[in-house]
Design a protein around this motif. Structure first.
Motif, PDB file in Angstrom:
ATOM      1  N   THR A  75      35.167  43.050  31.959  1.00 14.46           N
ATOM      2  CA  THR A  75      35.409  41.669  32.376  1.00 14.46           C
ATOM      3  C   THR A  75      36.477  41.059  31.476  1.00 14.46           C
ATOM      4  O   THR A  75      36.561  41.380  30.290  1.00 14.46           O
ATOM      5  CB  THR A  75      34.128  40.811  32.286  1.00 14.46           C
ATOM      6  OG1 THR A  75      34.476  39.447  32.549  1.00 14.46           O
ATOM      7  CG2 THR A  75      33.472  40.868  30.908  1.00 14.46           C
ATOM      8  N   LYS A  76      37.270  40.187  32.048  1.00 11.19           N
ATOM      9  CA  LYS A  76      38.168  39.398  31.206  1.00 11.19           C
ATOM     10  C   LYS A  76      37.327  38.366  30.461  1.00 11.19           C
ATOM     11  O   LYS A  76      36.221  38.025  30.913  1.00 11.19           O
ATOM     12  CB  LYS A  76      39.196  38.657  32.077  1.00 11.19           C
ATOM     13  CG  LYS A  76      40.342  39.544  32.506  1.00 11.19           C
ATOM     14  CD  LYS A  76      41.335  38.818  33.399  1.00 11.19           C
ATOM     15  CE  LYS A  76      42.388  39.810  33.855  1.00 11.19           C
ATOM     16  NZ  LYS A  76      43.159  39.400  35.002  1.00 11.19           N
ATOM     17  N   ALA A  77      37.897  37.805  29.398  1.00 10.61           N
ATOM     18  CA  ALA A  77      37.209  36.735  28.670  1.00 10.61           C
ATOM     19  C   ALA A  77      37.245  35.442  29.478  1.00 10.61           C
ATOM     20  O   ALA A  77      36.574  34.475  29.143  1.00 10.61           O
ATOM     21  CB  ALA A  77      37.875  36.537  27.315  1.00 10.61           C
ATOM     22  N   TYR A  78      38.051  35.462  30.564  1.00 10.77           N
ATOM     23  CA  TYR A  78      38.096  34.346  31.526  1.00 10.77           C
ATOM     24  C   TYR A  78      38.016  34.990  32.891  1.00 10.77           C
ATOM     25  O   TYR A  78      37.285  35.973  33.035  1.00 10.77           O
ATOM     26  CB  TYR A  78      39.355  33.486  31.280  1.00 10.77           C
ATOM     27  CG  TYR A  78      40.642  34.271  31.211  1.00 10.77           C
ATOM     28  CD1 TYR A  78      40.987  34.962  30.043  1.00 10.77           C
ATOM     29  CD2 TYR A  78      41.490  34.372  32.303  1.00 10.77           C
ATOM     30  CE1 TYR A  78      42.160  35.711  29.975  1.00 10.77           C
ATOM     31  CE2 TYR A  78      42.661  35.112  32.235  1.00 10.77           C
ATOM     32  CZ  TYR A  78      42.987  35.783  31.074  1.00 10.77           C
ATOM     33  OH  TYR A  78      44.130  36.525  31.001  1.00 10.77           O
ATOM     34  N   CYS A  79      38.706  34.486  33.886  1.00 10.15           N
ATOM     35  CA  CYS A  79      38.551  35.083  35.207  1.00 10.15           C
ATOM     36  C   CYS A  79      39.826  34.897  36.037  1.00 10.15           C
ATOM     37  O   CYS A  79      40.488  33.861  35.927  1.00 10.15           O
ATOM     38  CB  CYS A  79      37.370  34.407  35.916  1.00 10.15           C
ATOM     39  SG  CYS A  79      36.836  35.275  37.387  1.00 10.15           S
ATOM     40  N   THR A  80      40.156  35.919  36.835  1.00 15.53           N
ATOM     41  CA  THR A  80      41.297  35.772  37.754  1.00 15.53           C
ATOM     42  C   THR A  80      40.951  36.372  39.104  1.00 15.53           C
ATOM     43  O   THR A  80      40.014  37.150  39.233  1.00 15.53           O
ATOM     44  CB  THR A  80      42.567  36.492  37.231  1.00 15.53           C
ATOM     45  OG1 THR A  80      42.322  37.902  37.184  1.00 15.53           O
ATOM     46  CG2 THR A  80      43.003  35.990  35.867  1.00 15.53           C
ATOM     47  N   ARG A  81      41.744  35.986  40.087  1.00 13.16           N
ATOM     48  CA  ARG A  81      41.617  36.564  41.424  1.00 13.16           C
ATOM     49  C   ARG A  81      42.996  36.536  42.067  1.00 13.16           C
ATOM     50  O   ARG A  81      43.720  35.546  41.914  1.00 13.16           O
ATOM     51  CB  ARG A  81      40.605  35.733  42.222  1.00 13.16           C
ATOM     52  CG  ARG A  81      40.627  36.002  43.692  1.00 13.16           C
ATOM     53  CD  ARG A  81      39.409  35.551  44.465  1.00 13.16           C
ATOM     54  NE  ARG A  81      39.297  36.520  45.534  1.00 13.16           N
ATOM     55  CZ  ARG A  81      38.322  36.629  46.396  1.00 13.16           C
ATOM     56  NH1 ARG A  81      37.298  35.804  46.337  1.00 13.16           N
ATOM     57  NH2 ARG A  81      38.324  37.558  47.315  1.00 13.16           N
ATOM     58  N   VAL A  82      43.350  37.577  42.785  1.00 13.28           N
ATOM     59  CA  VAL A  82      44.616  37.567  43.521  1.00 13.28           C
ATOM     60  C   VAL A  82      44.289  37.764  45.005  1.00 13.28           C
ATOM     61  O   VAL A  82      43.419  38.536  45.346  1.00 13.28           O
ATOM     62  CB  VAL A  82      45.611  38.615  42.941  1.00 13.28           C
ATOM     63  CG1 VAL A  82      45.102  40.020  43.036  1.00 13.28           C
ATOM     64  CG2 VAL A  82      46.985  38.499  43.564  1.00 13.28           C
ATOM     65  N   GLY A  83      44.940  36.978  45.860  1.00  6.69           N
ATOM     66  CA  GLY A  83      44.601  37.018  47.283  1.00  6.69           C
ATOM     67  C   GLY A  83      43.707  35.845  47.636  1.00  6.69           C
ATOM     68  O   GLY A  83      43.404  35.002  46.779  1.00  6.69           O
ATOM     69  N   GLY A  84      43.266  35.806  48.899  1.00  6.43           N
ATOM     70  CA  GLY A  84      42.466  34.663  49.361  1.00  6.43           C
ATOM     71  C   GLY A  84      40.997  34.802  49.007  1.00  6.43           C
ATOM     72  O   GLY A  84      40.578  35.793  48.414  1.00  6.43           O
ATOM     73  N   GLY A  85      40.226  33.769  49.361  1.00  2.00           N
ATOM     74  CA  GLY A  85      38.775  33.847  49.222  1.00  2.00           C
ATOM     75  C   GLY A  85      38.205  33.002  48.106  1.00  2.00           C
ATOM     76  O   GLY A  85      38.938  32.491  47.255  1.00  2.00           O
ATOM     77  N   PRO A  86      36.869  32.844  48.110  1.00  2.00           N
ATOM     78  CA  PRO A  86      36.190  31.956  47.163  1.00  2.00           C
ATOM     79  C   PRO A  86      36.360  32.379  45.709  1.00  2.00           C
ATOM     80  O   PRO A  86      36.384  33.563  45.398  1.00  2.00           O
ATOM     81  CB  PRO A  86      34.711  32.075  47.552  1.00  2.00           C
ATOM     82  CG  PRO A  86      34.680  32.753  48.858  1.00  2.00           C
ATOM     83  CD  PRO A  86      35.941  33.511  49.024  1.00  2.00           C
ATOM     84  N   PHE A  87      36.444  31.386  44.851  1.00  2.00           N
ATOM     85  CA  PHE A  87      36.614  31.610  43.406  1.00  2.00           C
ATOM     86  C   PHE A  87      36.089  30.334  42.745  1.00  2.00           C
ATOM     87  O   PHE A  87      36.849  29.413  42.442  1.00  2.00           O
ATOM     88  CB  PHE A  87      38.098  31.853  43.127  1.00  2.00           C
ATOM     89  CG  PHE A  87      38.469  32.081  41.680  1.00  2.00           C
ATOM     90  CD1 PHE A  87      37.522  32.195  40.658  1.00  2.00           C
ATOM     91  CD2 PHE A  87      39.812  32.198  41.335  1.00  2.00           C
ATOM     92  CE1 PHE A  87      37.896  32.407  39.342  1.00  2.00           C
ATOM     93  CE2 PHE A  87      40.201  32.412  40.016  1.00  2.00           C
ATOM     94  CZ  PHE A  87      39.246  32.510  39.022  1.00  2.00           C
ATOM     95  N   PRO A  88      34.766  30.251  42.557  1.00  2.00           N
ATOM     96  CA  PRO A  88      34.147  28.990  42.123  1.00  2.00           C
ATOM     97  C   PRO A  88      34.728  28.402  40.846  1.00  2.00           C
ATOM     98  O   PRO A  88      34.817  27.187  40.726  1.00  2.00           O
ATOM     99  CB  PRO A  88      32.672  29.361  41.934  1.00  2.00           C
ATOM    100  CG  PRO A  88      32.456  30.544  42.794  1.00  2.00           C
ATOM    101  CD  PRO A  88      33.758  31.292  42.818  1.00  2.00           C
ATOM    102  N   THR A  89      35.122  29.230  39.880  1.00  7.87           N
ATOM    103  CA  THR A  89      35.568  28.666  38.595  1.00  7.87           C
ATOM    104  C   THR A  89      37.091  28.507  38.508  1.00  7.87           C
ATOM    105  O   THR A  89      37.634  28.285  37.425  1.00  7.87           O
ATOM    106  CB  THR A  89      35.078  29.515  37.400  1.00  7.87           C
ATOM    107  OG1 THR A  89      35.637  30.832  37.526  1.00  7.87           O
ATOM    108  CG2 THR A  89      33.568  29.615  37.338  1.00  7.87           C
ATOM    109  N   GLU A  90      37.751  28.615  39.630  1.00  2.82           N
ATOM    110  CA  GLU A  90      39.223  28.486  39.637  1.00  2.82           C
ATOM    111  C   GLU A  90      39.654  27.121  39.107  1.00  2.82           C
ATOM    112  O   GLU A  90      39.034  26.091  39.399  1.00  2.82           O
ATOM    113  CB  GLU A  90      39.748  28.667  41.062  1.00  2.82           C
ATOM    114  CG  GLU A  90      41.259  28.580  41.152  1.00  2.82           C
ATOM    115  CD  GLU A  90      41.790  28.984  42.520  1.00  2.82           C
ATOM    116  OE1 GLU A  90      40.994  29.057  43.490  1.00  2.82           O
ATOM    117  OE2 GLU A  90      43.015  29.205  42.616  1.00  2.82           O
TER     118      GLU A  90
END
Ligand code: GDP
Ligand code: IMO
Ligand code: MG
Length: 421
Positions: free
Chosen positions: A263-278
């Motif tokens: 896991t990263k020490a934080y969070c990322t996402r690439v592409g569409g879709g839900p990401f609650p902590t964005e």
């Protein structure tokens, strides 16, 4: 004995670097799912390399690398990658093996991926357009062509039959694109593939295990992109979780020992879709800038946010994670305050459960705040020297998840990793 390294978030956790670091402890590194949608970044003698199809153990002379049956393989990407690693001194004929059961990605799969995404408009998944979904659809639809078929004299006939079927599908999308150049590349690449080591992957790996060899299964993507347990339909098309190792390599569950979740020490996402902590604010921008958060496969900017412990705990549960590896800790060095999501408000009600359908509910994260350590950590080699505030951050995460962080990665380099005693 098989250990697994896999991503616990939405991909790009730094799996490639971690696999490269652990590779010398293993005899075989095996990819079990995914395809060229993956982009695993390694630094080899100071040079950056991004691997899409070849396992991340390939730069270690005494490590055998296997592309397992659960992978979908694009011969064109493989050929390109073989050239890159060959130029860096790797002999792929000696240390790369490919299961004959691995399904092939055809040029028309890439076209279908594009057509499908276009047809979805605003609701598109944000696929890497590498043909992943259509190739897995042909696998489960029992139409796909596999690496072993390349050795069959009827391969071209089988190819044309499937291509015609795909053409009808493309016509129904109203999608037109001249793929003749892709096809030419494909058939050239197929020639190379035929010359590589095509093996019966399940015997290959089980024979090795029975001789006492150690296997490391390398995951692609992340648990929240899993076809069953991810944020469906904004997911990839394979089982990215530890269960995928069994059907993606042909090994029995009792052979699996350690499951190392990255896991990263934080969070990322690439592409569409839900990401609650964005984070849509300056802090999100800061994480992207400091973390250099741009996709290794597509170059797209990654969406950034704080670590989501609800999703991480879920990922630990479905994978049976035994150890956690936390990457990119150095990216948080300059933040005054860090946030950690410890629960969601789902349609206004507090919950610590990942909902069935994240897209149909309103999710707001509840935060716990931590003071930042405000110390550069990327040169540190020893756990005892890490800032106390980082230790407190990690210790809170350990307590929440019930699984301990055992390694902290503090830079992209091969040796920038600290073992937690
Ligand atoms: P993967 O798909 O999980 O292998 O991850 P990617 O290679 O797509 O993305 C991870 C990125 O972070 C790459 O650019 C790595 O070089 C980089 N990286 C990995 N670990 C660390 C770390 O601990 N600190 C920093 N600053 N970068 C890291
Ligand atoms: P690694 O192995 C991050 C995302 C895409 C898209 C969704 C579906 O480098 O961690 P697909 O091409 O699989 O049909 O895309 O999944 N995605 C990834 N995101 N890292 C990856 O791989 C990914 N592979 C696919 O952005 O949202
Ligand atoms: Mg990646």
């Amino acid at each position: 004995m098989v250990d697994v390294i896999l991503g616990l978030q939405w991909g790009d956790e730094g799996k490639g670097k971690i696999v490269d670091y652990f590779a010398p402890r293993y005899d075989i590194i095996a990819r079990f799912q995914g395809g060229p949608n993956a982009g695993h970044t390694l630094y080899v003698n100071g040079s950056k390399v991004v691997l899409h199809q070849i396992p991340s153990g390939v730069f270690h002379e005494h490590t055998t690398n296997l592309i397992g049956n659960g992978v979908v393989l694009d011969p064109v990407t493989l050929r390109r990658e073989c050239e890159i690693v060959k130029n860096m001194g790797v002999d792929v004929k000696k240390n790369l093996f490919i299961s004959q059961r691995t399904n092939l990605i055809l040029p028309t799969h890439r076209a279908l991926d594009k057509a499908s995404e276009l047809s979805k408009g605003e609701g598109k998944i944000g696929s890497t357009l590498k043909g992943i979904g259509p190739a897995y659809m042909d696998k489960t639809g029992r139409n796909g062509l596999r690496v072993g078929d390349l050795l069959d004299k009827n391969f071209t006939t089988q190819y044309i039959k499937l291509r015609l079927k795909h053409q009808k599908m493309l016509d129904s999308y109203g999608f037109q694109e001249d793929i003749s150049a892709w096809e030419e590349e494909f058939f050239e690449a197929v020639e190379l593939l035929r010359e590589l080591n095509i093996v019966n992957g399940e015997y290959f790996i089980n024979d090795a295990i029975s001789k006492g060899k150690k296997v490391l299964a390398e995951g692609a993507q992340g648990s929240m992109l899993d076809i069953d347990f991810g944020t469906f339909p904004f997911v990839t098309s394979s089982n990215t979780i530890s269960a995928g190792v069994c059907n993606g390599l042909g090994v029995a569950p009792q052979k699996i020992k350690e499951v190392l979740g990255v896991t990263k020490a934080y969070c990322t996402r690439v592409g569409g879709g839900p990401f609650p902590t964005e984070l849509h604010d300056a802090t999100g921008e800061e994480l992207r800038k400091i973390g250099n958060e741009f996709g290794a496969t597509t170059g797209r900017p990654r969406r950034c946010g704080w670590i989501d412990l609800v999703a991480l705990k879920f990922a630990c549960m479905i994978n049976g994670v035994t150890q956690i590896i936390m990457t990119k800790s150095d990216v948080l060095d300059t933040f005054e305050e860090l946030q950690v999501c410890t629960s969601y408000n789902v349609n206004g009600e507090k919950s610590e459960v990942v909902p069935f359908q994240m897209t149909r509910v309103k999710i707001e994260p509840n935060w716990e705040s931590f003071p930042g350590w405000n110390t550069p950590v990327s040169e540190i080699k020893d756990f005892s020297v890490l800032p106390q505030k980082m230790k407190e951050y990690v210790s809170f995460i350990n307590g929440y998840l019930g699984v301990d962080v055992q390694y902290i990665s503090n830079g992209p380099g091969r040796d920038q990793i600290i073992s937690v005693q």
